[in-house]
Design a protein around this motif. Structure first.
Motif, short mmCIF file in Angstrom:
data_model
loop_
_atom_site.label_atom_id
_atom_site.label_comp_id
_atom_site.label_asym_id
_atom_site.label_seq_id
_atom_site.Cartn_x
_atom_site.Cartn_y
_atom_site.Cartn_z
N GLU A 1 0.83 -1.21 0.00
CA GLU A 1 0.00 0.00 0.00
C GLU A 1 0.87 1.25 0.00
OE1 GLU A 1 -3.40 2.16 2.82
OE2 GLU A 1 -2.74 0.10 3.25
N LYS A 2 1.92 1.23 0.83
CA LYS A 2 2.81 2.38 0.89
C LYS A 2 3.57 2.56 -0.42
CE LYS A 2 1.67 3.42 5.06
NZ LYS A 2 0.81 4.61 5.30
N ASP A 3 3.97 1.44 -1.02
CA ASP A 3 4.67 1.51 -2.31
C ASP A 3 3.78 2.13 -3.38
OD1 ASP A 3 6.99 0.44 -1.37
OD2 ASP A 3 6.55 -1.63 -2.00
N ALA A 4 2.48 1.76 -3.34
CA ALA A 4 1.53 2.31 -4.31
C ALA A 4 1.37 3.81 -4.10
CB ALA A 4 0.17 1.61 -4.16
N GLU A 5 1.34 4.22 -2.82
CA GLU A 5 1.22 5.66 -2.52
C GLU A 5 2.46 6.41 -3.01
OE1 GLU A 5 0.57 6.06 1.63
OE2 GLU A 5 -1.43 5.15 1.61
N LYS B 1 4.49 5.47 -5.44
CA LYS B 1 4.48 5.47 -6.90
C LYS B 1 3.52 6.54 -7.42
CE LYS B 1 3.81 2.46 -10.93
NZ LYS B 1 2.98 3.42 -11.64
N ALA B 2 2.35 6.65 -6.76
CA ALA B 2 1.38 7.65 -7.18
C ALA B 2 1.95 9.05 -7.01
CB ALA B 2 0.09 7.50 -6.37
N LEU B 3 2.65 9.25 -5.90
CA LEU B 3 3.27 10.55 -5.65
C LEU B 3 4.36 10.84 -6.69
CD1 LEU B 3 3.56 10.52 -1.75
CD2 LEU B 3 2.08 11.99 -3.13
N LYS B 4 5.14 9.79 -7.00
CA LYS B 4 6.19 9.95 -8.00
C LYS B 4 5.57 10.27 -9.36
CE LYS B 4 9.80 7.03 -6.02
NZ LYS B 4 10.59 5.76 -6.19
N ASP B 5 4.50 9.56 -9.71
CA ASP B 5 3.83 9.81 -10.99
C ASP B 5 3.28 11.23 -11.05
OD1 ASP B 5 4.39 7.23 -11.74
OD2 ASP B 5 2.39 6.44 -11.29
N GLU B 6 2.69 11.66 -9.94
CA GLU B 6 2.14 13.02 -9.90
C GLU B 6 3.25 14.04 -10.02
OE1 GLU B 6 -0.58 16.06 -9.78
OE2 GLU B 6 -0.89 13.89 -10.05
N PHE B 7 4.37 13.76 -9.30
CA PHE B 7 5.52 14.68 -9.35
C PHE B 7 6.08 14.73 -10.77
CE2 PHE B 7 10.14 15.40 -8.89
CZ PHE B 7 10.10 16.68 -8.33
N ALA B 8 6.20 13.55 -11.40
CA ALA B 8 6.72 13.50 -12.77
C ALA B 8 5.80 14.25 -13.72
CB ALA B 8 6.87 12.04 -13.21
N LYS B 9 4.49 14.08 -13.51
CA LYS B 9 3.51 14.77 -14.35
C LYS B 9 3.66 16.27 -14.22
CE LYS B 9 -1.48 15.23 -15.04
NZ LYS B 9 -2.82 14.79 -14.55
N GLN B 10 3.82 16.73 -12.98
CA GLN B 10 3.97 18.16 -12.75
C GLN B 10 5.26 18.68 -13.39
OE1 GLN B 10 1.78 20.24 -11.48
NE2 GLN B 10 0.33 18.55 -11.13
#
Length: 325
Positions: A284-288, A290-299
Motif C-alpha cells: 500500500e505504501k509503495d503504491a502511494e 508510486k502515485a506521488l512519483k507519478d504526480e511529481f513527474a507529471k507536474q
C-alpha cells in the motif's frame, strides 16, 4: 527434583513474565486482585546469584508497576517450608536497594508518615509477595507466616499467600485473565501419564492440549487479553514443556506428531498472517509512493512544457523584432 529439571520450569516461568506488558499486567491483576490498566509500565528487578558451578541464575522475580508498586512472585514445583525465608530475604534485599530516607518519607504522597513526625532514618518498602505452586504432590498451605520479634518494640507477623495452579479451574484462569500461565496446564496429567500411558490417558492429554491450552490461547487473543506475539510464544513454551514432560515416552509417538502439528504449524500460520499483513501495508505504501512519483513527474513534464512554450514565444518575439529592425 534435580536442579536441571527445576530450572526448566523456572526458566519457562520467567520467560512468560517477559511477554507483553498487557499480558503481564493481566497476570498481576489476577494474582493480587489489583486493577491496573493494561497500558501500565512494567519494570523488572532481576537479581542474580551463583550456584555451586558458578553459573549465574535469576534468583527472584520482582516487578514494579508504574514506577511505584512492586510485586514479588516465586514459582515452586514442590512444597517447601523454607520458602518463606527466601521470599522475606529477597523482599528485604529489594527494599534495601530502594530505601527511602527521611526527606523523602516526609513528602510521601502515600501518607505513611505524617509530616515532621521524624527527623532522620529511612523506610524499607517491601514488595507484595506471592508463592505460585505450579505443581506439588504435597498439600501446600494457603499462607506462610514468619513472626518477626523486635524485642521491646513488639512483634510483626509477615504473611505470604500462595496460589495453587493445579487447583485453579481453567474457567477461573481465563476469567482472571491469567492466560500466560497456560503452558503449565501440561502438569495436570503428569503423574497420571507417568503411571500409565493408556489410550484413554493419551486422549485426555490430547484434549488438554487442543482444548484447554490452544483454544484458551486463541480465545484470549480474540479477547485482546494478549498480543499475537504473546500467543506465538505461549505455544512455543507449551511445546517446550511438552517435549520435556512427555515426548520421551515410546507410547507418545503418535501424539508427538499431533502436538507438533497443533502447536508448531499453528505458530507458522500466525507468523504467515503477520507477514501477509506487513506485506500488504508495504504494498500500500509503495503504491502511494508510486502515485506521488507519478504526480511529481507529471507536474515536472507540465512545467517543462510551459517553459518550452515560453521559450517558443520569446523566440517568435525576437524574430519579429529583428524583422522590424
Amino acid at each position: 527434583m534435580s536442579d536441571n529439571v527445576y530450572h526448566i520450569y523456572d526458566k519457562v516461568f520467567k520467560k512468560i513474565l517477559t511477554l507483553s506488558s498487557k499480558a503481564v499486567i493481566n497476570l498481576i491483576n489476577g494474582l493480587f486482585d489489583t486493577d491496573y490498566p493494561t497500558d501500565s509500565t512494567v519494570a523488572y528487578n532481576w537479581t542474580e546469584f551463583e550456584n555451586n558451578e558458578l553459573r549465574h541464575i535469576l534468583a527472584d522475580t520482582i516487578l514494579t508497576i508504574n514506577g511505584k508498586y512492586s510485586y514479588h512472585m516465586e514459582a515452586q514445583m514442590t512444597e517447601d517450608e523454607d520458602i518463606i525465608f527466601r521470599v522475606f530475604d529477597y523482599g528485604y534485599g529489594h527494599a534495601d536497594r530502594n530505601r527511602r530516607y527521611a526527606e523523602n518519607m516526609l513528602t510521601n504522597e502515600d501518607g505513611y508518615i505524617e509530616k515532621n513526625s521524624i527527623e532522620s532514618g529511612c523506610e524499607l518498602l517491601f514488595p507484595e509477595p506471592k508463592i505460585i505452586y505450579l505443581y506439588s504432590s504435597a498439600k501446600a498451605p494457603d499462607e506462610y507466616y514468619l513472626r518477626l520479634n523486635f524485642g521491646s518494640q513488639g512483634y510483626f507477623l509477615y504473611k505470604v499467600s500462595t496460589f495453587k495452579f493445579l487447583e485453579t479451574s481453567l474457567e477461573e484462569l481465563n476469567n482472571r485473565k491469567m492466560i500466560i500461565l497456560i503452558p503449565f496446564q501440561l502438569l495436570k496429567l503428569r503423574a497420571l501419564m507417568k503411571k500409565e500411558r493408556s489410550e484413554e490417558n493419551l486422549k485426555a492429554l490430547q484434549y488438554l492440549i487442543e482444548h484447554d491450552i490452544i483454544e484458551s490461547i486463541e480465545q484470549n487473543l480474540t479477547l485482546n487479553n494478549i498480543t499475537p506475539d504473546d500467543a506465538r510464544r505461549l505455544k512455543q513454551l507449551t511445546h517446550r514443556l511438552y517435549q520435556h514432560i512427555y515426548s520421551h515416552y515410546d507410547e507418545m509417538e503418535v501424539l508427538n506428531v499431533l502436538t507438533d502439528e497443533s502447536l508448531i504449524l499453528d505458530i507458522d500460520i500466525i507468523e504467515k498472517k503477520h507477514e501477509e499483513e506487513i506485506a500488504a501495508i508495504i504494498a500500500e505504501k509503495d503504491a502511494e509512493i508510486k502515485a506521488l512519483k507519478d504526480e511529481f513527474a507529471k507536474q515536472q513534464v507540465l512545467s517543462l512544457l510551459e517553459e518550452i512554450e515560453a521559450l517558443k514565444a520569446e523566440n517568435a518575439r525576437l524574430k519579429a523584432a529583428q524583422k522590424q529592425s
